[in-house]
Enzyme design. Structure first.
Site, PDB file in Angstrom:
ATOM      1  N   ASP A   1       3.159  -5.269  -5.372  1.00  0.00           N
ATOM      2  CA  ASP A   1       3.663  -6.238  -4.363  1.00  0.00           C
ATOM      3  C   ASP A   1       4.143  -7.311  -4.669  1.00  0.00           C
ATOM      4  O   ASP A   1       3.688  -7.999  -5.419  1.00  0.00           O
ATOM      5  CB  ASP A   1       2.124  -6.597  -3.746  1.00  0.00           C
ATOM      6  CG  ASP A   1       2.165  -7.193  -2.460  1.00  0.00           C
ATOM      7  OD1 ASP A   1       3.404  -8.026  -2.117  1.00  0.00           O
ATOM      8  OD2 ASP A   1       1.082  -7.577  -1.728  1.00  0.00           O
TER       9      ASP A   1
ATOM     10  N   CYS B   1       8.138  -6.261   2.958  1.00  0.00           N
ATOM     11  CA  CYS B   1       8.823  -6.151   1.903  1.00  0.00           C
ATOM     12  C   CYS B   1       8.926  -4.874   1.375  1.00  0.00           C
ATOM     13  O   CYS B   1      10.160  -4.254   1.357  1.00  0.00           O
ATOM     14  CB  CYS B   1       7.749  -7.023   0.701  1.00  0.00           C
ATOM     15  SG  CYS B   1       7.599  -8.889   0.965  1.00  0.00           S
ATOM     16  N   ARG B   2       7.870  -4.219   0.892  1.00  0.00           N
ATOM     17  CA  ARG B   2       8.080  -2.855   0.339  1.00  0.00           C
ATOM     18  C   ARG B   2       8.428  -1.772   1.174  1.00  0.00           C
ATOM     19  O   ARG B   2       9.561  -1.220   0.940  1.00  0.00           O
ATOM     20  CB  ARG B   2       6.813  -2.522  -0.375  1.00  0.00           C
ATOM     21  CG  ARG B   2       6.922  -3.134  -1.669  1.00  0.00           C
ATOM     22  CD  ARG B   2       5.216  -3.354  -2.477  1.00  0.00           C
ATOM     23  NE  ARG B   2       4.365  -3.627  -1.520  1.00  0.00           N
ATOM     24  CZ  ARG B   2       2.728  -3.527  -1.591  1.00  0.00           C
ATOM     25  NH1 ARG B   2       2.254  -2.915  -2.702  1.00  0.00           N
ATOM     26  NH2 ARG B   2       2.137  -4.011  -0.668  1.00  0.00           N
ATOM     27  N   SER B   3       7.843  -1.571   2.209  1.00  0.00           N
ATOM     28  CA  SER B   3       8.080  -0.527   3.123  1.00  0.00           C
ATOM     29  C   SER B   3       9.417  -0.505   3.735  1.00  0.00           C
ATOM     30  O   SER B   3       9.972   0.457   4.009  1.00  0.00           O
ATOM     31  CB  SER B   3       7.018  -0.067   4.286  1.00  0.00           C
ATOM     32  OG  SER B   3       6.642  -1.115   5.036  1.00  0.00           O
TER      33      SER B   3
ATOM     34  N   ASN C   1       4.360  -4.786   5.901  1.00  0.00           N
ATOM     35  CA  ASN C   1       5.580  -4.216   6.423  1.00  0.00           C
ATOM     36  C   ASN C   1       6.618  -5.037   6.544  1.00  0.00           C
ATOM     37  O   ASN C   1       7.585  -5.236   7.369  1.00  0.00           O
ATOM     38  CB  ASN C   1       5.366  -3.699   7.882  1.00  0.00           C
ATOM     39  CG  ASN C   1       6.361  -2.681   8.526  1.00  0.00           C
ATOM     40  OD1 ASN C   1       6.545  -2.857   9.817  1.00  0.00           O
ATOM     41  ND2 ASN C   1       7.235  -2.166   7.684  1.00  0.00           N
TER      42      ASN C   1
ATOM     43  N   CYS D   1       3.182  -0.022   3.821  1.00  0.00           N
ATOM     44  CA  CYS D   1       2.717  -1.033   2.633  1.00  0.00           C
ATOM     45  C   CYS D   1       1.662  -2.011   3.539  1.00  0.00           C
ATOM     46  O   CYS D   1       1.190  -1.419   4.525  1.00  0.00           O
ATOM     47  CB  CYS D   1       3.800  -2.037   2.191  1.00  0.00           C
ATOM     48  SG  CYS D   1       4.826  -2.944   3.354  1.00  0.00           S
TER      49      CYS D   1
HETATM   50  P1  4NP Z   1       4.375  -5.890   1.674  1.00  0.00           P
HETATM   51  O1  4NP Z   1       4.112  -7.361   0.989  1.00  0.00           O
HETATM   52  O2  4NP Z   1       2.988  -5.212   2.041  1.00  0.00           O
HETATM   53  O3  4NP Z   1       5.191  -5.264   0.654  1.00  0.00           O
HETATM   54  O4  4NP Z   1       5.107  -6.063   2.981  1.00  0.00           O
HETATM   55  C1  4NP Z   1       3.227  -8.307   1.482  1.00  0.00           C
HETATM   56  C2  4NP Z   1       3.771  -9.031   2.701  1.00  0.00           C
HETATM   57  C3  4NP Z   1       2.890  -9.893   3.084  1.00  0.00           C
HETATM   58  C4  4NP Z   1       1.586 -10.118   2.561  1.00  0.00           C
HETATM   59  C5  4NP Z   1       1.064  -9.382   1.588  1.00  0.00           C
HETATM   60  C6  4NP Z   1       1.905  -8.504   0.977  1.00  0.00           C
HETATM   61  N1  4NP Z   1       0.578 -11.344   3.310  1.00  0.00           N
HETATM   62  O5  4NP Z   1      -0.355 -11.309   2.465  1.00  0.00           O
HETATM   63  O6  4NP Z   1       1.068 -11.682   4.180  1.00  0.00           O
END
Ligand code: 4NP
Length: 155
Positions: free
Chosen positions: A123, A12-14, A10, A7
């Site tokens: 997201d 939340c989703r992954s 790294n 993702c």
């Molecule tokens: P992820 O979510 O891609 O599912 O881990 C996010 C985590 C952090 C950010 C964006 C999405 N960020 O902009 O910091």
């Protein structure tokens, strides 16, 4: 079989996808390697978002020991399948690939449960708690299909 979940951050989703797949494989006694990475360098060495940890824990899965890392060109040699969460992850992951063989390993994860849809896992980072439940359910369904493929020797 080695599978990498990807993702943006790294956190939340992954990591949730990694935990869900590892848990299903362990339950079924399937020997696979699962890891996760982000396309960005925003959260290197950080633990998953507290909301992702809490959601996984609600379903009996501990992801608190995972740490953020960024996808690397070597991942294309290490892993057999690279499953990305959204269209932006897809583009950014292909930018790291070195060859057509590398590129052929990259898939949108929801195409497992919704073939040819190119649907994205939303997201959840900037949203509320309900976003994490939605993400969990989407990833759980996709990982069920992946486990089925592995059991049937299709993967
Ligand atoms: P992820 O979510 O891609 O599912 O881990 C996010 C985590 C952090 C950010 C964006 C999405 N960020 O902009 O910091």
């Amino acid at each position: 079989m080695k599978i990498l979940m990807v993702c943006l951050g790294n956190i939340c989703r992954s990591p949730m996808a990694q935990g869900i797949l590892e848990n299903k494989a362990a339950e079924k006694g399937i020997d696979i390697t699962v890891d996760s990475a982000g396309t960005s360098d925003y959260h290197i060495d950080q633990e998953p978002d507290h909301r992702a940890i809490a959601k996984a824990k609600e379903y009996g899965i501990d992801i608190s020991h995972y740490r953020g890392r960024q996808i690397d060109v070597a991942d294309f040699k290490t892993f057999d399948r690279i499953l990305v969460m959204d269209a932006s992850n897809y583009e950014n992951t292909l930018l790291v690939a070195e060859s057509d063989d590398d590129k052929s390993k990259v898939e949108m994860i929801l195409n497992l449960s919704n073939p040819n849809s190119n649907m994205s896992v939303p997201d959840p980072y900037f949203g509320g708690e309900e976003g994490f439940e939605n993400v969990y359910r989407l990833l759980d369904s996709a990982c069920d299909v992946l486990i089925e493929q592995i059991e049937n020797g299709e993967s």
